[in-house]
Design a protein around this motif. Sequence first.
Motif, PDB file in Angstrom:
ATOM      1  N   GLN A 330       0.843  -1.189   0.000  1.00  0.00           N
ATOM      2  CA  GLN A 330       0.000   0.000   0.000  1.00  0.00           C
ATOM      3  C   GLN A 330       0.888   1.253   0.000  1.00  0.00           C
ATOM      4  OE1 GLN A 330      -2.547  -0.889   3.495  1.00  0.00           O
ATOM      5  NE2 GLN A 330      -4.266  -0.677   2.063  1.00  0.00           N
ATOM      6  N   HIS A 332       0.660   4.204   1.585  1.00  0.00           N
ATOM      7  CA  HIS A 332       1.027   4.814   2.877  1.00  0.00           C
ATOM      8  C   HIS A 332       2.064   3.982   3.618  1.00  0.00           C
ATOM      9  CE1 HIS A 332      -1.930   1.938   4.499  1.00  0.00           C
ATOM     10  NE2 HIS A 332      -1.355   2.138   5.670  1.00  0.00           N
ATOM     11  N   GLY A 350      -3.109   7.184   4.036  1.00  0.00           N
ATOM     12  CA  GLY A 350      -3.725   5.914   4.438  1.00  0.00           C
ATOM     13  C   GLY A 350      -5.242   6.020   4.495  1.00  0.00           C
TER      14      GLY A 350
END
Length: 414
Positions: A330, A332, A350
Motif C-alpha cells: 500500500q 502509505h 492511508g
Amino acid sequence: MRHHKARGKSRSREKTQLYRWRWTGKNGKGENVDGEIVAVQRGEVERELAKQGIIVKSIRRKSSLFGGTGRIKPRDVMLFSRQMSTMIRAGVPVLQAFNVVTESLKNPAMRNLVQKLADDVAAGASFSDALRQHPRHFDRLFANMIEAGEQSGSLDRMLERVALYKEKVESLKARVRKALYYPAAVIAVGIGVTALLLIKVVPQFESLFQGFGAELPAMTRMTIAFSEFAQAYWLPGLLALVATIVAIQQGARRSPGFAYRLHKLALRLPVIGDILDKSAVARFSRTLATTFAAGVPLVESLETASGSTGSRVYERAVLRIRDDVSNGQQLHFAMRSTGLFPSLAVQMVGIGEEAGSMDTMLNKVADYYEEEVDNKVDALTSLLEPFIIVVLGVLVGGLVVSMYLPIFELGNAI
C-alpha cells in the motif's frame, strides 16, 4: 513512405511559418493608425485590414517567429495551457486553437515552440506526442495528462488542471526562493560594503594616521591589518569564491551522487532545511494527486512525481516507493518505510486509500504543507531582519568607530 511523410511535414512547416507584420494606414475617419499582425503572408494582412476598413499605406515584415529569441518560463507554459483549455472548451479545433494562441503570445520563443507543436499535430501527431518532443518545457506530467484527456475526451479539463497545477507549484517555488535568496542577498550586500570600506576607505585613514606619531589603538591596528589583507587578496578570494560556486553547480549537474549528498546536507540545515523538506512533500503530494486524478496509473504517477519534488533525496525515496507499490504494498505503508515523510502525510494518505479518495487527501496534504512553507518563510524573514540589521550594524559600525578612535584620542590629548 518515410521520405514522403518527411516532405509533407516540411511543406507543412513552410506553409504555416508565421511572421510579424508592421502596418500603417488610415481608418474610416481619416486618422493615421498603425499596428502589428502575425500572419503567414502579406496578402492575409491586407485582407484583415480591409475587413477593418483601413486604407493601407505600408506593410513591412519585421521578423520570422522562428527567429525569435527569449527564454521560455513556466508562466508561459501555464498561460499556454489556460488559453488552449479556453479554446477547446469553446469548441475550436485543436489545430486552429494552436494558431489563435500563437498570435496572442508575446514571448517569441514560446510562439516558436507552439508553432512547432502545431506543425507536428498538422503532420499527424497527437497533442501528447507533440509535447513529448519538447521534454525541456513540457514534462512527463504534462504529456501524460494531455494523453489521458485525449483518450477520455476531456482535453479542456486536463489543460485547466495542468495550468492550476503549474500555478500552485510555481507559487511554492517562489516562496522557497524567497527563503533562500533574501538572507543570501542581504549578507552579500553586507560583505560587499565591508570589503569596499576595507579596500577603499581604510587606506585613506591609514595615510592620515601615519603623521600622528603616536601608537594607534588596538582596534584600529586590527582594522588596518584586515584592510591590508583585503587589499592584497581580494581578487584571488573573489576568484576562488566564483570557482567554488561553479564547481559545486557543475558537480551537482554531472554527478547524481554529489547532488544527492548536497541535497541531503541542505535538508539538515536549521530552518532552511525544514522549509525544503515541507516543500518537497507538498510538491510530491500535489503532483501525485494531479496525475492520479487524471486517471494515470499509480505506479506511473509515482514515477512522474519523483522528478517533481525538487530534491534528489525525495526523488530516490519516491522511486523506492514506486518499486514497493508495484510489488503490492500500500502507498502509505511504502511512504512510512522511507522514514522521510511526516506521519501526518502518511496517515492522511492511508485514510484516502481506505476511503477511495486518495487524490482528495493528497491535495489536502499539499495544501497543508504549502501553508506550512508559507508560514515558515514569513517567520524566517521576521527573525532574520533584526538579526541581519544587528550584524551589519556591528560590522560597519565597528569599522567606522575603529577609524575615528585615533582622531578622538588626538582631540582629547590637545
